[in-house]
Write a protein that holds these residues in place. Structure first.
Motif, PDB file in Angstrom:
ATOM      1  N   GLY A  69     -79.809 -18.787 -33.232  1.00 37.72           N
ATOM      2  CA  GLY A  69     -78.976 -17.634 -32.350  1.00 37.72           C
ATOM      3  C   GLY A  69     -78.284 -16.865 -33.378  1.00 37.72           C
ATOM      4  N   SER A  70     -76.737 -16.937 -33.263  1.00 34.84           N
ATOM      5  CA  SER A  70     -76.058 -16.212 -34.242  1.00 34.84           C
ATOM      6  C   SER A  70     -75.934 -17.332 -35.729  1.00 34.84           C
ATOM      7  CB  SER A  70     -74.489 -16.605 -33.710  1.00 34.84           C
ATOM      8  OG  SER A  70     -73.982 -17.792 -33.284  1.00 34.84           O
ATOM      9  N   THR A  71     -76.349 -18.236 -36.236  1.00 33.67           N
ATOM     10  CA  THR A  71     -76.781 -19.709 -36.541  1.00 33.67           C
ATOM     11  C   THR A  71     -77.920 -19.571 -37.859  1.00 33.67           C
ATOM     12  OG1 THR A  71     -77.822 -21.735 -35.366  1.00 33.67           O
ATOM     13  CG2 THR A  71     -75.449 -21.346 -35.200  1.00 33.67           C
ATOM     14  N   LYS A  72     -78.730 -18.619 -37.581  1.00 31.46           N
ATOM     15  CA  LYS A  72     -80.279 -18.524 -38.140  1.00 31.46           C
ATOM     16  C   LYS A  72     -79.672 -17.908 -39.323  1.00 31.46           C
ATOM     17  CE  LYS A  72     -81.803 -15.416 -35.320  1.00 31.46           C
ATOM     18  NZ  LYS A  72     -82.769 -14.158 -34.995  1.00 31.46           N
ATOM     19  N   ARG A  73     -79.945 -18.670 -40.102  1.00 27.43           N
ATOM     20  CA  ARG A  73     -80.064 -17.767 -42.222  1.00 27.43           C
ATOM     21  C   ARG A  73     -81.559 -18.585 -42.819  1.00 27.43           C
ATOM     22  NH1 ARG A  73     -75.582 -22.091 -43.857  1.00 27.43           N
ATOM     23  NH2 ARG A  73     -73.863 -20.785 -41.678  1.00 27.43           N
ATOM     24  N   VAL A  74     -81.172 -18.034 -43.885  1.00 27.90           N
ATOM     25  CA  VAL A  74     -82.511 -18.298 -44.330  1.00 27.90           C
ATOM     26  C   VAL A  74     -82.172 -19.142 -45.850  1.00 27.90           C
ATOM     27  CG1 VAL A  74     -83.792 -17.133 -46.398  1.00 27.90           C
ATOM     28  CG2 VAL A  74     -83.327 -15.793 -43.779  1.00 27.90           C
ATOM     29  N   VAL A  75     -82.930 -19.906 -45.707  1.00 25.91           N
ATOM     30  CA  VAL A  75     -81.991 -21.486 -46.613  1.00 25.91           C
ATOM     31  C   VAL A  75     -83.735 -20.955 -47.671  1.00 25.91           C
ATOM     32  CG1 VAL A  75     -81.253 -23.542 -47.359  1.00 25.91           C
ATOM     33  CG2 VAL A  75     -80.973 -22.138 -44.848  1.00 25.91           C
ATOM     34  N   LEU A  76     -83.486 -21.213 -48.827  1.00 28.32           N
ATOM     35  CA  LEU A  76     -83.659 -21.180 -50.255  1.00 28.32           C
ATOM     36  C   LEU A  76     -83.135 -21.963 -51.232  1.00 28.32           C
ATOM     37  CD1 LEU A  76     -84.015 -17.971 -51.551  1.00 28.32           C
ATOM     38  CD2 LEU A  76     -85.778 -18.574 -49.636  1.00 28.32           C
ATOM     39  N   PHE A  77     -84.338 -23.956 -51.399  1.00 29.42           N
ATOM     40  CA  PHE A  77     -84.339 -24.270 -52.094  1.00 29.42           C
ATOM     41  C   PHE A  77     -83.724 -23.885 -53.606  1.00 29.42           C
ATOM     42  CE2 PHE A  77     -86.228 -28.550 -49.778  1.00 29.42           C
ATOM     43  CZ  PHE A  77     -85.558 -28.263 -48.895  1.00 29.42           C
ATOM     44  N   ASP A  78     -82.815 -24.086 -54.775  1.00 32.36           N
ATOM     45  CA  ASP A  78     -82.776 -23.885 -55.836  1.00 32.36           C
ATOM     46  C   ASP A  78     -84.149 -23.794 -56.819  1.00 32.36           C
ATOM     47  OD1 ASP A  78     -82.292 -26.801 -56.280  1.00 32.36           O
ATOM     48  OD2 ASP A  78     -80.340 -26.785 -56.675  1.00 32.36           O
ATOM     49  N   THR A  79     -84.331 -25.113 -56.597  1.00 31.06           N
ATOM     50  CA  THR A  79     -85.484 -24.898 -56.911  1.00 31.06           C
ATOM     51  C   THR A  79     -87.140 -23.942 -57.373  1.00 31.06           C
ATOM     52  OG1 THR A  79     -86.096 -26.445 -55.385  1.00 31.06           O
ATOM     53  CG2 THR A  79     -85.639 -28.162 -57.411  1.00 31.06           C
ATOM     54  N   LEU A  80     -87.270 -23.472 -55.741  1.00 29.91           N
ATOM     55  CA  LEU A  80     -88.355 -22.673 -55.081  1.00 29.91           C
ATOM     56  C   LEU A  80     -87.241 -21.680 -56.198  1.00 29.91           C
ATOM     57  CD1 LEU A  80     -90.520 -22.155 -53.394  1.00 29.91           C
ATOM     58  CD2 LEU A  80     -88.547 -20.619 -51.520  1.00 29.91           C
ATOM     59  N   VAL A  81     -85.983 -21.281 -56.052  1.00 28.34           N
ATOM     60  CA  VAL A  81     -85.895 -20.235 -56.657  1.00 28.34           C
ATOM     61  C   VAL A  81     -86.022 -19.874 -58.454  1.00 28.34           C
ATOM     62  CG1 VAL A  81     -83.993 -18.514 -57.406  1.00 28.34           C
ATOM     63  CG2 VAL A  81     -83.605 -19.801 -54.896  1.00 28.34           C
ATOM     64  N   GLU A  82     -86.220 -21.217 -58.579  1.00 25.76           N
ATOM     65  CA  GLU A  82     -86.102 -21.114 -60.505  1.00 25.76           C
ATOM     66  C   GLU A  82     -87.812 -20.703 -60.349  1.00 25.76           C
ATOM     67  OE1 GLU A  82     -85.832 -25.179 -63.919  1.00 25.76           O
ATOM     68  OE2 GLU A  82     -84.876 -24.807 -61.628  1.00 25.76           O
ATOM     69  N   LYS A  83     -88.815 -21.309 -59.972  1.00 25.28           N
ATOM     70  CA  LYS A  83     -90.040 -21.247 -60.055  1.00 25.28           C
ATOM     71  C   LYS A  83     -90.494 -20.748 -59.683  1.00 25.28           C
ATOM     72  CE  LYS A  83     -89.579 -25.515 -62.023  1.00 25.28           C
ATOM     73  NZ  LYS A  83     -90.190 -25.750 -63.113  1.00 25.28           N
ATOM     74  N   LEU A  84     -90.049 -19.526 -58.595  1.00 27.41           N
ATOM     75  CA  LEU A  84     -91.166 -18.654 -57.765  1.00 27.41           C
ATOM     76  C   LEU A  84     -90.482 -17.000 -58.238  1.00 27.41           C
ATOM     77  CD1 LEU A  84     -92.366 -19.317 -54.499  1.00 27.41           C
ATOM     78  CD2 LEU A  84     -93.245 -20.282 -56.836  1.00 27.41           C
ATOM     79  N   SER A  85     -91.168 -16.302 -58.527  1.00 27.32           N
ATOM     80  CA  SER A  85     -90.876 -14.684 -59.058  1.00 27.32           C
ATOM     81  C   SER A  85     -90.653 -14.764 -57.189  1.00 27.32           C
ATOM     82  CB  SER A  85     -92.543 -14.257 -59.066  1.00 27.32           C
ATOM     83  OG  SER A  85     -93.073 -13.967 -58.495  1.00 27.32           O
ATOM     84  N   HIS A  86     -90.022 -13.253 -57.556  1.00 25.76           N
ATOM     85  CA  HIS A  86     -89.336 -12.189 -56.934  1.00 25.76           C
ATOM     86  C   HIS A  86     -90.238 -12.273 -55.710  1.00 25.76           C
ATOM     87  CE1 HIS A  86     -85.300 -10.219 -58.397  1.00 25.76           C
ATOM     88  NE2 HIS A  86     -85.461 -12.263 -58.529  1.00 25.76           N
ATOM     89  N   ASN A  87     -92.193 -11.685 -56.136  1.00 21.69           N
ATOM     90  CA  ASN A  87     -92.409 -11.424 -55.257  1.00 21.69           C
ATOM     91  C   ASN A  87     -93.250 -12.348 -54.793  1.00 21.69           C
ATOM     92  OD1 ASN A  87     -92.331  -8.557 -55.676  1.00 21.69           O
ATOM     93  ND2 ASN A  87     -94.434  -8.485 -57.020  1.00 21.69           N
ATOM     94  N   GLU A  88     -93.304 -14.472 -55.473  1.00 24.00           N
ATOM     95  CA  GLU A  88     -93.725 -14.670 -54.062  1.00 24.00           C
ATOM     96  C   GLU A  88     -93.064 -15.494 -53.442  1.00 24.00           C
ATOM     97  OE1 GLU A  88     -96.228 -16.253 -58.465  1.00 24.00           O
ATOM     98  OE2 GLU A  88     -93.990 -16.764 -58.206  1.00 24.00           O
ATOM     99  N   LEU A  89     -91.486 -15.381 -53.683  1.00 25.93           N
ATOM    100  CA  LEU A  89     -90.522 -15.753 -52.673  1.00 25.93           C
ATOM    101  C   LEU A  89     -90.787 -15.039 -51.700  1.00 25.93           C
ATOM    102  CD1 LEU A  89     -87.487 -16.388 -55.157  1.00 25.93           C
ATOM    103  CD2 LEU A  89     -88.668 -17.491 -53.256  1.00 25.93           C
ATOM    104  N   LEU A  90     -91.054 -13.752 -51.876  1.00 25.64           N
ATOM    105  CA  LEU A  90     -91.015 -12.840 -50.487  1.00 25.64           C
ATOM    106  C   LEU A  90     -92.340 -12.912 -49.629  1.00 25.64           C
ATOM    107  CD1 LEU A  90     -89.989  -9.344 -52.312  1.00 25.64           C
ATOM    108  CD2 LEU A  90     -88.292 -10.554 -51.058  1.00 25.64           C
ATOM    109  N   ALA A  91     -93.794 -13.267 -50.483  1.00 29.82           N
ATOM    110  CA  ALA A  91     -94.471 -13.940 -49.671  1.00 29.82           C
ATOM    111  C   ALA A  91     -94.386 -15.137 -49.085  1.00 29.82           C
ATOM    112  CB  ALA A  91     -95.592 -14.004 -51.409  1.00 29.82           C
ATOM    113  N   VAL A  92     -93.395 -16.360 -49.378  1.00 36.57           N
ATOM    114  CA  VAL A  92     -93.270 -17.253 -48.825  1.00 36.57           C
ATOM    115  C   VAL A  92     -92.751 -17.036 -47.695  1.00 36.57           C
ATOM    116  CG1 VAL A  92     -91.717 -19.039 -48.896  1.00 36.57           C
ATOM    117  CG2 VAL A  92     -93.635 -18.994 -51.243  1.00 36.57           C
ATOM    118  N   LEU A  93     -91.552 -16.308 -47.448  1.00 39.01           N
ATOM    119  CA  LEU A  93     -90.682 -15.665 -46.687  1.00 39.01           C
ATOM    120  C   LEU A  93     -91.003 -15.200 -45.896  1.00 39.01           C
ATOM    121  CD1 LEU A  93     -87.247 -15.181 -48.448  1.00 39.01           C
ATOM    122  CD2 LEU A  93     -87.986 -16.759 -47.175  1.00 39.01           C
ATOM    123  N   GLY A  94     -92.598 -14.086 -46.228  1.00 40.41           N
ATOM    124  CA  GLY A  94     -92.780 -13.389 -45.181  1.00 40.41           C
ATOM    125  C   GLY A  94     -93.912 -14.176 -44.268  1.00 40.41           C
ATOM    126  N   HIS A  95     -94.892 -14.995 -45.085  1.00 37.56           N
ATOM    127  CA  HIS A  95     -95.523 -15.811 -44.119  1.00 37.56           C
ATOM    128  C   HIS A  95     -94.275 -16.858 -42.530  1.00 37.56           C
ATOM    129  CE1 HIS A  95     -97.836 -19.491 -43.060  1.00 37.56           C
ATOM    130  NE2 HIS A  95     -96.491 -20.500 -42.765  1.00 37.56           N
TER     131      HIS A  95
END
Length: 415
Positions: free
Chosen positions: A240-266
């Motif tokens: 509901g209203s508490t839904k949020r997208v949470v990315l580990f800082d390790t993930l943001v550091e290691k993946l490119s933008h397109n790769e992150l979007l692909a993971v979130l797309g999954h």
């Protein structure tokens, strides 16, 4: 009746041991094969890590079996003799709290070894003794406050209704939904540091992705997961209203933008395919079956344990024996989950590209040192996600013919 449960637990124990030994033998053989998905050094390291985890699991299974014998042999009856309280709900709270706390202390050595020895050896854990103690105290406070309220509530239902298991199921199911709704808020306030993404370009891309599939959230956040662990992950938290997208800082550091979007797309594939609702439905059916079974246990079972058929005993018996039912239901639930993962991969690859998704999965496997091969029986029982080899095959890639260095850069062709 008690004999039936004991036999079931013995089968559960024996099969756990069997699958672990089968997995160890399989990985030892696979370790000598040509590396796939992981580079050569990480392939060997991941194999060693998987083997050590299974050895620890075997030791843990034997220890759990000893604890099982302890509790059904005299532990429960001894604890019952100590907790002499007339109030049915207060006795249930004290009895069950003590049961859980004692179990936690008895299994603490395995948690400490896994966190401070095994996971540090392979470069995962960043946990410090101070942070571990801090987390433990916070978790303990949450359990003693909210867990005790739940125990009191289910005790009241057991004591008040003849068909208590129906109302008990509804109550616990509602509690689980509430926990899922509040989980990201609790993590934010008590355990982790949630921050809005500093990379505004990435945040805008994610917001566009979410808007494109109609996913409404309270924001996109980065969490300081690296203070505990170096592994990569991301999740959609809350309801509901508490839904949020949470990315580990390790993930943001290691993946490119397109790769992150692909993971979130999954992950958005699970949302669009209704997997979240399906999983809640499956969980509800499983819980209903559990409550139907444990809500109709004969008095003979409790007499065999030297307990009275009262709320405190029913809850304790539920906690001891429910893992058996969970284990034997696991293959069906895992099979459904693996099917959903394939569909989410397809959705995610269509939102971005197959190349970006495969590249992201390769990096996740390498950074998390996930050994890519497992025994078929082990996969059948324990894998909620298909093996990466099979996921890549469904996406049109043959890992055996893949140039890993190029693939990690997103440089490969679909067959």
């Amino acid at each position: 009746m008690l004999e039936i449960f004991i036999i079931a637990f013995c089968l559960y124990f024996a099969f756990n041991i069997y699958t672990s030994f089968m997995q160890i033998g399989y990985i030892k053989n696979a370790k000598n094969l040509k590396p796939i998905i992981l580079d050569a050094s990480k392939y060997l390291e991941a194999a060693d890590y998987s083997i050590e985890k299974e050895k620890l699991a075997i030791c843990s299974s034997f220890y759990d079996f000893i604890l099982f014998i302890f509790w059904i042999g005299f532990g429960l009856s001894f604890l019952d003799s100590l907790v002499q309280i007339d109030s049915f709900w207060l006795k249930a709270v004290v009895f069950v709290d003590l049961f859980i706390i004692i179990n936690w202390f008895l299994t603490l050595p395995f948690e400490l070894y896994s966190t401070f020895k095994l996971n540090k050896k392979y470069g995962f854990s960043n946990m410090t003794p101070a942070l571990f103690i801090k987390d433990t105290i916070k978790t303990g406070v949450l359990f003693l406050v909210f867990g005790s309220i739940v125990i009191a509530g289910i005790s009241f239902i057991i004591n008040s209704f003849s068909a208590w298991w129906i109302w008990g199921f509804a109550f616990i199911f509602a509690v689980i939904i509430l926990i899922n709704m509040l989980y990201p808020v609790i993590r934010d306030k008590m355990f982790d540091k949630f921050e809005k993404l500093k990379d505004k370009e990435l945040e805008a891309k994610i917001e566009n992705l979410l808007d494109g599939v109609g996913f409404k959230s309270s924001g996109v956040f980065s969490v300081d997961a690296s203070k505990r662990d170096n592994r990569l992950n991301a999740y959609f938290g809350g309801l509901g209203s508490t839904k949020r997208v949470v990315l580990f800082d390790t993930l943001v550091e290691k993946l490119s933008h397109n790769e992150l979007l692909a993971v979130l797309g999954h992950e958005l594939g699970h949302f669009k395919n209704g997997d979240i609702i399906k999983n809640i439905g499956i969980m509800g059916v499983v819980m209903f079956v559990f409550f139907a079974i444990f809500g109709n246990l004969p008095d003979e079972l409790f007499l065999g344990l030297s307990l009275n058929n009262e709320p405190y005993a029913i809850i304790a018996v539920f906690m001891i024996f429910s893992p058996i039912l969970s284990f034997f239901l696991m293959p069906l639930i895992s099979m459904i989950s693996r099917h959903n993962e394939y569909a989410a991969d397809e959705f995610g690859s269509n939102l971005s590209t197959k190349e970006d998704l495969v590249s992201a999965l390769l990096k996740l496997a390498n950074e998390n040192k996930s050994f890519p091969l497992s025994h078929p029986i082990y996969i059948f029982f324990y894998y909620s996600h298909p093996p990466l080899v099979e996921r890549f095959k469904e996406l049109g890639y043959d890992v055996h013919a893949m140039d890993l260095k190029s693939a990690l850069k997103g440089e490969f062709n679909v067959e």
